[in-house]
Design a protein around this motif. Structure first.
Motif, PDB file in Angstrom:
ATOM      1  N   UNK A 187      55.746  29.315  32.345  1.00 58.64           N
ATOM      2  CA  UNK A 187      54.535  29.771  32.059  1.00 58.64           C
ATOM      3  C   UNK A 187      53.721  29.894  33.377  1.00 58.64           C
ATOM      4  N   UNK A 188      52.797  30.656  33.498  1.00 57.21           N
ATOM      5  CA  UNK A 188      51.675  30.681  34.411  1.00 57.21           C
ATOM      6  C   UNK A 188      50.374  30.710  33.924  1.00 57.21           C
ATOM      7  N   UNK A 189      49.268  30.081  34.334  1.00 57.85           N
ATOM      8  CA  UNK A 189      47.925  30.132  34.248  1.00 57.85           C
ATOM      9  C   UNK A 189      47.137  30.721  35.220  1.00 57.85           C
ATOM     10  N   UNK A 190      46.359  31.693  35.159  1.00 57.11           N
ATOM     11  CA  UNK A 190      45.848  32.157  36.168  1.00 57.11           C
ATOM     12  C   UNK A 190      44.102  32.137  35.797  1.00 57.11           C
ATOM     13  N   UNK A 191      43.369  32.332  36.932  1.00 54.89           N
ATOM     14  CA  UNK A 191      41.988  32.447  37.027  1.00 54.89           C
ATOM     15  C   UNK A 191      41.455  33.181  37.906  1.00 54.89           C
ATOM     16  N   UNK A 245      36.110  27.895  45.612  1.00 58.44           N
ATOM     17  CA  UNK A 245      35.502  28.927  45.971  1.00 58.44           C
ATOM     18  C   UNK A 245      35.714  29.912  44.910  1.00 58.44           C
ATOM     19  N   UNK A 246      36.695  30.401  44.007  1.00 58.66           N
ATOM     20  CA  UNK A 246      36.988  30.918  42.925  1.00 58.66           C
ATOM     21  C   UNK A 246      36.192  30.626  41.771  1.00 58.66           C
ATOM     22  N   UNK A 247      35.928  29.393  41.838  1.00 60.49           N
ATOM     23  CA  UNK A 247      35.119  28.846  40.350  1.00 60.49           C
ATOM     24  C   UNK A 247      33.835  28.560  40.340  1.00 60.49           C
ATOM     25  N   UNK A 248      33.130  29.190  41.496  1.00 56.54           N
ATOM     26  CA  UNK A 248      31.719  29.235  41.854  1.00 56.54           C
ATOM     27  C   UNK A 248      31.099  29.997  40.838  1.00 56.54           C
ATOM     28  N   UNK A 249      31.701  31.131  40.246  1.00 57.76           N
ATOM     29  CA  UNK A 249      31.214  32.004  39.417  1.00 57.76           C
ATOM     30  C   UNK A 249      32.088  32.176  38.493  1.00 57.76           C
ATOM     31  N   UNK A 250      31.444  32.941  37.103  1.00 57.21           N
ATOM     32  CA  UNK A 250      32.536  33.170  35.719  1.00 57.21           C
ATOM     33  C   UNK A 250      33.618  33.963  36.188  1.00 57.21           C
ATOM     34  N   UNK A 251      34.654  33.546  35.789  1.00 57.23           N
ATOM     35  CA  UNK A 251      36.114  34.029  35.781  1.00 57.23           C
ATOM     36  C   UNK A 251      36.867  34.109  34.408  1.00 57.23           C
ATOM     37  N   UNK A 252      37.694  35.197  34.442  1.00 57.57           N
ATOM     38  CA  UNK A 252      38.331  35.349  33.350  1.00 57.57           C
ATOM     39  C   UNK A 252      39.830  34.451  33.393  1.00 57.57           C
ATOM     40  N   UNK A 253      40.287  33.835  32.287  1.00 60.83           N
ATOM     41  CA  UNK A 253      41.134  32.928  32.370  1.00 60.83           C
ATOM     42  C   UNK A 253      42.350  33.615  31.341  1.00 60.83           C
ATOM     43  N   UNK A 268      36.821  29.354  51.777  1.00 64.23           N
ATOM     44  CA  UNK A 268      35.606  30.157  51.508  1.00 64.23           C
ATOM     45  C   UNK A 268      35.966  31.216  50.828  1.00 64.23           C
ATOM     46  N   UNK A 269      37.005  31.939  50.704  1.00 63.30           N
ATOM     47  CA  UNK A 269      37.725  32.828  50.305  1.00 63.30           C
ATOM     48  C   UNK A 269      38.967  32.746  49.568  1.00 63.30           C
ATOM     49  N   UNK A 270      39.183  32.660  48.480  1.00 66.99           N
ATOM     50  CA  UNK A 270      40.737  32.888  47.857  1.00 66.99           C
ATOM     51  C   UNK A 270      40.913  34.017  47.002  1.00 66.99           C
ATOM     52  N   UNK A 271      42.044  34.532  47.389  1.00 65.06           N
ATOM     53  CA  UNK A 271      42.265  36.122  46.962  1.00 65.06           C
ATOM     54  C   UNK A 271      43.779  36.521  46.590  1.00 65.06           C
ATOM     55  N   UNK A 303      54.457  34.482  43.374  1.00 63.51           N
ATOM     56  CA  UNK A 303      53.313  34.443  42.725  1.00 63.51           C
ATOM     57  C   UNK A 303      52.214  34.001  43.912  1.00 63.51           C
ATOM     58  N   UNK A 304      51.724  34.949  45.003  1.00 63.36           N
ATOM     59  CA  UNK A 304      50.988  34.433  46.171  1.00 63.36           C
ATOM     60  C   UNK A 304      49.700  34.867  46.110  1.00 63.36           C
ATOM     61  N   UNK A 305      48.867  34.009  47.032  1.00 57.26           N
ATOM     62  CA  UNK A 305      47.321  34.274  47.201  1.00 57.26           C
ATOM     63  C   UNK A 305      47.164  33.745  48.503  1.00 57.26           C
ATOM     64  N   UNK A 306      45.933  34.253  49.249  1.00 60.01           N
ATOM     65  CA  UNK A 306      45.633  34.027  50.435  1.00 60.01           C
ATOM     66  C   UNK A 306      44.226  33.288  50.812  1.00 60.01           C
ATOM     67  N   UNK A 307      44.117  32.396  51.434  1.00 58.96           N
ATOM     68  CA  UNK A 307      43.122  31.524  51.477  1.00 58.96           C
ATOM     69  C   UNK A 307      42.579  31.585  52.986  1.00 58.96           C
ATOM     70  N   UNK A 308      40.993  31.761  53.132  1.00 57.89           N
ATOM     71  CA  UNK A 308      40.370  31.946  54.537  1.00 57.89           C
ATOM     72  C   UNK A 308      39.070  31.333  54.445  1.00 57.89           C
TER      73      UNK A 308
END
Length: 556
Positions: free
Chosen positions: A111-115, A146-154, A192-195, A338-343
């Protein structure tokens, strides 16, 4: 593995078969002081590990429920999350909690949980008893603050077949707990940014996409959840053998695997993949019913420090980022990436500029030697590894900052088997050390994270009266050492982790359930000691019931 036995059975096929293996014999509860059960019955203790729970700060906290659903299909299940009004941030820690329940008969599932389109948890599930089990997983997800500072789809994916044979519906509840920061508990130093990657797609077995780094970036981290999974030989890549071995899982380059990240075609990060064993693994779920293999429920991502390469890509344009599993057989599939980049960015500068000053990638030396031994056994001896070193700088509002990253990876893998691939076993060790040195305004800092993980396991089929008995023996090591000098606002850290699993299980196959006579025992001891404290927890089970649960230090 065991692919030429009569009837013909590979380890992968056995793994599918034995998921439905719970016998119908009743037992007494060993953990409650009754005599230890002689065999597995229809029920056993809930799965657990000796791993520490996530440390929580003594600050105000708020809990946000994000998912409550039942998985009986292959669809993504939706939810939502928003920062709570009473804990608006900044946060000293953010923790994801997940609970699961399942009963009946069911495979282990991934399983994979995404925000916000970003994977924050990669997990697998335990296999249930007829009476049902429940389990708990928690993970520090402060890196994604930083991703959680605003409403997000889960959304969560947990592909699951439910029919007359496989009856287990998997119920999952998930929540996020936010902990406010205060003077004693400062805000987490999250990016500051996660994408995720943009325009993500497959190019053969590679995962490729576009990424635009902020022009004022000062630090850059890449992360990927990488698993050889979903069945097939790549779930057990350490068992593969060169074609001349005539083994059931051939791979022309042998079993060495390496997870790389490439930026505009240049290798910018190398890492060893962890050899995950799920709860149906090695043809013996009885070994994992109560104590799973390390990392099975909380699959850790691989992290790369990409800061030396900032000057090549902080031009405001999209650049190609590629994640690759090196040394795969031609045309191979089965790896999930399943990658992401953080800056981290400089709020006082519109652009930081920078330059890559030096770069060295030694050739990958990966060799697998196949030998037919005089006693009729066969083996493949694999040794591989290399080194990457890069230095670069960025010009920040606090002055020029230099970063040097060196990563050394290596694997030794001895795979041996007998006639008809019985017995079959692997002794493998993976080593992965990343050292990051930063020089700039203030004290220089150096951090080293060194991992050593692996196992020594065997799988055999032996006569048991008129039946054939599958016996699996396993020892697992999962060690890490972290050293960090004080500097640039970072504390001094010297911490060591020693995580050990050991066990054996057996069951008769090809017979009615009451005649399978499954037995198994296992133990796990997780120790951690150093500047961040002491933790030492040991658990052990026999035939499904915990008989040892002991803390030497660090009891919650």
């Amino acid at each position: 593995m065991l692919s030429r036995l009569a009837p013909r059975l590979s380890a992968i096929a056995l793994g599918l078969l034995c998921l439905n293996a719970a016998p119908l014999l009743a037992t007494a509860a060993f953990a409650t002081g009754a005599p230890a059960a002689e065999e597995f019955g229809t029920d056993w203790d809930d799965p657990r590990t000796a791993d520490p729970t996530v440390a929580r700060p003594a600050t105000r906290s708020c809990t946000v429920e994000i998912l409550d659903t039942a998985f009986a299909d292959f669809e993504w299940h939706p939810g939502t999350i928003a920062p709570p009004a009473d804990c608006p941030g900044p946060w000293s820690k953010v923790v994801l909690e997940m609970d699961g329940q399942v009963k009946g008969v069911q495979f282990d599932r991934l399983g994979y949980l995404q925000i916000g389109g970003l994977t924050v948890l990669s997990t697998s599930t335990p296999e249930p008893s007829r009476d049902g089990i429940g389990w708990h997983v928690e993970k520090d997800i402060s890196d994604y603050a930083s991703l959680l500072k605003s409403p997000q789809a889960v959304r969560m994916y947990l592909g699951n077949v439910v029919n007359q044979t496989y009856t287990g519906v998997i119920y999952v509840q998930a929540r996020v707990v936010f902990y406010n920061a205060d003077r004693r508990h400062p805000a987490v130093d999250a990016a500051d940014q996660v994408a995720p990657l943009a325009n993500e797609h497959r190019d053969g077995s590679d995962l490729i996409g576009d990424y635009t780094l902020p022009a004022n970036a000062t630090r850059w981290i890449g992360e990927v959840y990488a698993t050889g999974s979903g069945g097939g030989c790549e779930e057990f890549w350490y068992f593969t053998a060169p074609p001349e071995a005539n083994y059931s899982c051939p791979a022309q380059h042998g079993p060495y695997r390496e997870v790389q990240v490439l930026i505009d075609g240049r290798v910018a990060g190398i890492a060893m993949p962890y050899p995950h064993i799920y709860t149906g693994g090695w043809s013996n779920p009885f070994l994992w019913y109560v104590i799973p293999a390390p990392r099975a429920f909380n699959i850790e991502p691989i992290r790369y420090d990409l800061s030396p390469f900032i000057g090549l890509v902080n031009d405001g344009r999209a650049h190609e980022v590629r994640f690759r599993v090196a040394n795969l057989p031609d045309g191979a599939s089965g790896w999930t990436l399943q990658p992401n980049l953080q800056a981290w960015t400089d709020a006082r500068r519109g652009a930081t500029g920078g330059r890559l000053l030096s770069y060295e990638l030694t050739p990958l030396a990966a060799e697998s030697k196949y030998r037919a031994l005089p006693d009729g056994r066969f083996e493949v001896d694999t040794r591989g590894g290399h080194r990457l070193r890069a230095t670069g700088y960025v010009d920040t509002s606090k002055g020029r900052q230099y970063t040097t990253v060196e990563r050394i990876v290596g694997n030794t893998n001895l795979h041996g088997w007998g006639a008809e691939e019985n017995p079959d076993g692997v002794k493998g060790e993976w080593n992965d050390t990343q050292t990051v040195a930063r020089i700039g305004r203030g004290l220089p800092s150096v951090s080293t994270h060194s991992q050593r993980f692996g196992f020594d396991g065997s799988l055999s089929v032996v006569p048991s009266g008129s039946a054939q008995r599958i016996v699996t023996t396993m020892k697992i090591v999962d060690d890490a050492d972290t050293l960090q000098t004080p500097g640039q606002g970072q504390p001094a850290i010297a911490q060591s982790k020693r995580n050990r699993f050991e066990g054996q299980a057996g069951w008769n196959y090809g017979v009615p359930r009451p005649e399978r006579h499954a037995t198994g025992h296992s133990s796990q001891r997780h120790r951690s000691y150093g500047t961040q404290g002491c933790y030492d927890h040991e658990i052990a089970q026999r035939n499904g019931f915990i008989g040892t649960d002991r803390y030497r230090c660090g009891k919650p």
